[in-house]
Design an enzyme around this catalytic site. Sequence first.
Site, PDB file in Angstrom:
ATOM      1  N   CYS A  14       0.837  -1.201   0.000  1.00  0.00           N
ATOM      2  CA  CYS A  14       0.000   0.000   0.000  1.00  0.00           C
ATOM      3  C   CYS A  14       0.874   1.254   0.000  1.00  0.00           C
ATOM      4  O   CYS A  14       0.636   2.196  -0.761  1.00  0.00           O
ATOM      5  CB  CYS A  14      -0.954  -0.012   1.184  1.00  0.00           C
TER       6      CYS A  14
ATOM      7  N   PRO B 181      -4.780  -8.965  10.078  1.00  0.00           N
ATOM      8  CA  PRO B 181      -3.775  -9.982  10.419  1.00  0.00           C
ATOM      9  C   PRO B 181      -2.709 -10.160   9.348  1.00  0.00           C
ATOM     10  O   PRO B 181      -1.525 -10.297   9.668  1.00  0.00           O
ATOM     11  CB  PRO B 181      -4.615 -11.258  10.590  1.00  0.00           C
ATOM     12  N   ALA B 182      -3.103 -10.159   8.070  1.00  0.00           N
ATOM     13  CA  ALA B 182      -2.120 -10.363   7.000  1.00  0.00           C
ATOM     14  C   ALA B 182      -1.137  -9.205   6.937  1.00  0.00           C
ATOM     15  O   ALA B 182       0.069  -9.412   6.750  1.00  0.00           O
ATOM     16  CB  ALA B 182      -2.830 -10.537   5.658  1.00  0.00           C
TER      17      ALA B 182
ATOM     18  N   ASN C 109       2.906  -9.579   7.646  1.00  0.00           N
ATOM     19  CA  ASN C 109       3.825  -9.313   6.538  1.00  0.00           C
ATOM     20  C   ASN C 109       4.665  -8.052   6.727  1.00  0.00           C
ATOM     21  O   ASN C 109       5.198  -7.520   5.753  1.00  0.00           O
ATOM     22  CB  ASN C 109       3.028  -9.156   5.230  1.00  0.00           C
TER      23      ASN C 109
END
Length: 297
Positions: free
Chosen positions: A133, A168-169, A173
């Site tokens: 992002c 959560p991801a 990461n």
Amino acid sequence: MGRFPLAAKPLQVAILGTGNIGTDLLLKIQRSQLLKCVAFVGRSSQSSGMVKARSLGVPCSDLSIEYFRQNGEKIDLVFDATSAKDHLVHAPILRELGIRVIDLTPAKVGKMCIPAVHRSSLLNEWNLNMVTCGGQASSPLAWAIGQTQGSIEYLEVVSSIASKSAGPATRLNLDEYIHTTEKALAELSGAKNTKAILVLNPAEPCIDMQTTVFAKVDSPDLLKLQKLLSEVIPRTQAYVPGYQVALGPIVDNGRISIMVRVRGVGDYLPEYAGNLDIINCAAIAMAEEYAKAAHEQ
């Protein structure tokens, strides 16, 4: 190796990963005249994303990557909205099946892609990585700096996002986020050294995504930079309507600074989650480029 097909219209796409990003992606695809989601694929048939997809009449499966082994011939392109670790498993399987991939994880398997910069130049690639992002927000600016300035000694990007928008991801990461963003910044700007910082802001009410690019350059040329920014920013806004310059570019002691804010359109995610919106919008922009190329064949 398989076929890497480009279908007749609309492009037949599938989403792998039924969390917030995957579900928001689905709602965006529903508006596209060039894309049709023919499978929403995850691991839990009772997830909120699966429930939403079924309510829209979209075919769902909880077979995860195995679904594509059984149904790969029906699909032109897969959006992978899982995790970097999972994509390392998925990528070789999808390649063997001949299915193009747009990777929304920071796995760095495919070519890094920023639509405002690359657009149709990467359409021969079988796997496109949408960076992160922060990478999507900052890379058009970093590229413009690299194209218009002399040697860039150091380039730093600080992205602040609402804690509630970091699922959560995203948290899992974080290391991959840093490494992937820094790699993209180096490639696009030519900077000798790059640094990426992600701040999870717990403030209430939740803040919009805010990304600032700092670049230490020799003999800054703001006029050249402003001219190129006047081209690349509208190109970014064409697929991310909530992308706005908040400050700059300005120069202070040989350091260029530019700040942008990103506000989402509020499909499945709150409007403050511009960090998730921008990567989904970028992914759809590239999928639609594939579809346009198919129509021209």
